[in-house]
Design an enzyme around this catalytic site. Structure first.
Site, PDB file in Angstrom:
ATOM      1  N   SER A   8      47.759  58.711  67.928  1.00 19.83           N
ATOM      2  CA  SER A   8      48.103  58.215  66.601  1.00 19.83           C
ATOM      3  C   SER A   8      47.706  56.756  66.453  1.00 19.83           C
ATOM      4  O   SER A   8      48.222  55.885  67.175  1.00 19.83           O
ATOM      5  CB  SER A   8      49.607  58.358  66.357  1.00 19.83           C
ATOM      6  OG  SER A   8      49.979  57.694  65.156  1.00 19.83           O
ATOM      7  N   MET A  68      53.199  61.783  55.080  1.00 16.50           N
ATOM      8  CA  MET A  68      54.634  61.556  54.932  1.00 16.50           C
ATOM      9  C   MET A  68      54.856  60.882  53.588  1.00 16.50           C
ATOM     10  O   MET A  68      55.265  59.721  53.495  1.00 16.50           O
ATOM     11  CB  MET A  68      55.153  60.705  56.092  1.00 16.50           C
ATOM     12  CG  MET A  68      55.185  61.464  57.400  1.00 16.50           C
ATOM     13  SD  MET A  68      55.747  60.454  58.793  1.00 16.50           S
ATOM     14  CE  MET A  68      54.168  59.808  59.343  1.00 16.50           C
ATOM     15  N   MET A 137      58.434  67.400  64.016  1.00 20.85           N
ATOM     16  CA  MET A 137      58.764  65.995  64.224  1.00 20.85           C
ATOM     17  C   MET A 137      59.854  65.899  65.276  1.00 20.85           C
ATOM     18  O   MET A 137      60.937  66.456  65.116  1.00 20.85           O
ATOM     19  CB  MET A 137      59.228  65.355  62.916  1.00 20.85           C
ATOM     20  CG  MET A 137      58.160  65.220  61.852  1.00 20.85           C
ATOM     21  SD  MET A 137      56.756  64.200  62.376  1.00 20.85           S
ATOM     22  CE  MET A 137      57.567  62.629  62.744  1.00 20.85           C
ATOM     23  N   ASP A 175      55.131  65.531  67.338  1.00 15.75           N
ATOM     24  CA  ASP A 175      54.853  64.122  67.056  1.00 15.75           C
ATOM     25  C   ASP A 175      56.139  63.319  67.195  1.00 15.75           C
ATOM     26  O   ASP A 175      57.122  63.576  66.507  1.00 15.75           O
ATOM     27  CB  ASP A 175      54.302  63.999  65.630  1.00 15.75           C
ATOM     28  CG  ASP A 175      53.931  62.570  65.251  1.00 15.75           C
ATOM     29  OD1 ASP A 175      54.062  61.666  66.100  1.00 15.75           O
ATOM     30  OD2 ASP A 175      53.520  62.358  64.087  1.00 15.75           O
TER      31      ASP A 175
END
Length: 217
Positions: A8, A68, A137, A175
């Site tokens: 990321s 998001m 998540m 993640d």
């Protein structure tokens, strides 16, 4: 399928973003994960379209774009045009989720749906067959560097069980708080795409850390 690694760039050095993207190009990373935050769905703000276009200019690996944001359907084509190969939206903000997923697919992108830590996996039962990817998540979205939520292992197992008969090739991404210390356990729980930010870019040798993540089993 061997698992994929998607570092990321939210954890990269923004002052040297080209350098860090080129580092990922030379590493064993499979994708480059790009977290888009709008300050509304999550409390932080990250990248806009010019930054994604700049990353795409230098990237030699697919951009895995995680939205998001509220009303993602308004911007899907723009993210595709900016360079996204994979586009993931949040279940929590899509009242017409099936339509949004179809929009992503019609643009030729991989379509994913992300679940926040409090959202149960069974909410995807009626759409799991239409998805290319589910993103679990393992922290609350919005900031890097949070502690990993242990219930994630159960959720990964639940996604794998839900998809095992009708969508066995589903990509299951995780993640948040992912590193060499828990990579093997995440894979064994059902994940086949690992997003890693701080554990990669805060290490002394990011490429070596990516290699360790890639070799986990």
């Amino acid at each position: 399928m061997h698992h994929l690694i998607a570092p990321s760039i939210l954890a990269a050095d923004f002052g040297n973003l080209q350098r860090d993207v080129e580092l990922l190009n030379q590493s064993k990373a499979d994708w480059i994960h790009v977290d888009i935050m709008d300050g509304r769905f999550v409390p932080n703000i990250s990248f806009g379209f010019p930054v994604i276009e700049a990353v795409k200019k230098h990237a030699k690996k697919p951009l895995d774009v995680h939205l998001m944001i509220v009303e993602p359907e308004r911007y899907i084509k723009a993210f595709k045009d900016a360079g996204a190969s994979n586009i993931t939206v949040h279940f929590e903000v899509c009242p017409n989720l099936h339509r949004t997923v179809q929009m992503i697919k019609e643009l030729g992108c991989t379509a994913g749906v992300a679940l926040n830590p409090h959202t149960p996996v069974n909410m995807l039962a009626d759409i799991i067959n239409d998805l290319d990817l589910v993103l679990i998540m393992s922290v609350n979205p919005g900031f890097g560097g949070q502690h990993f939520i242990e219930n994630t292992y159960k959720k990964l197992h639940d996604v794998r069980s839900l998809s095992s008969f009708s969508n066995p090739n589903l990509l299951i991404e995780v993640d948040g708080g992912v590193g060499v210390n828990n990579a093997s356990r995440l894979i064994n729980a059902g994940a086949n795409v690992l997003v890693a930010g701080n554990s990669v870019f805060s290490s002394a040798d990011p490429a070596a850390t990516i290699s360790q993540l890639k070799s986990a089993e």
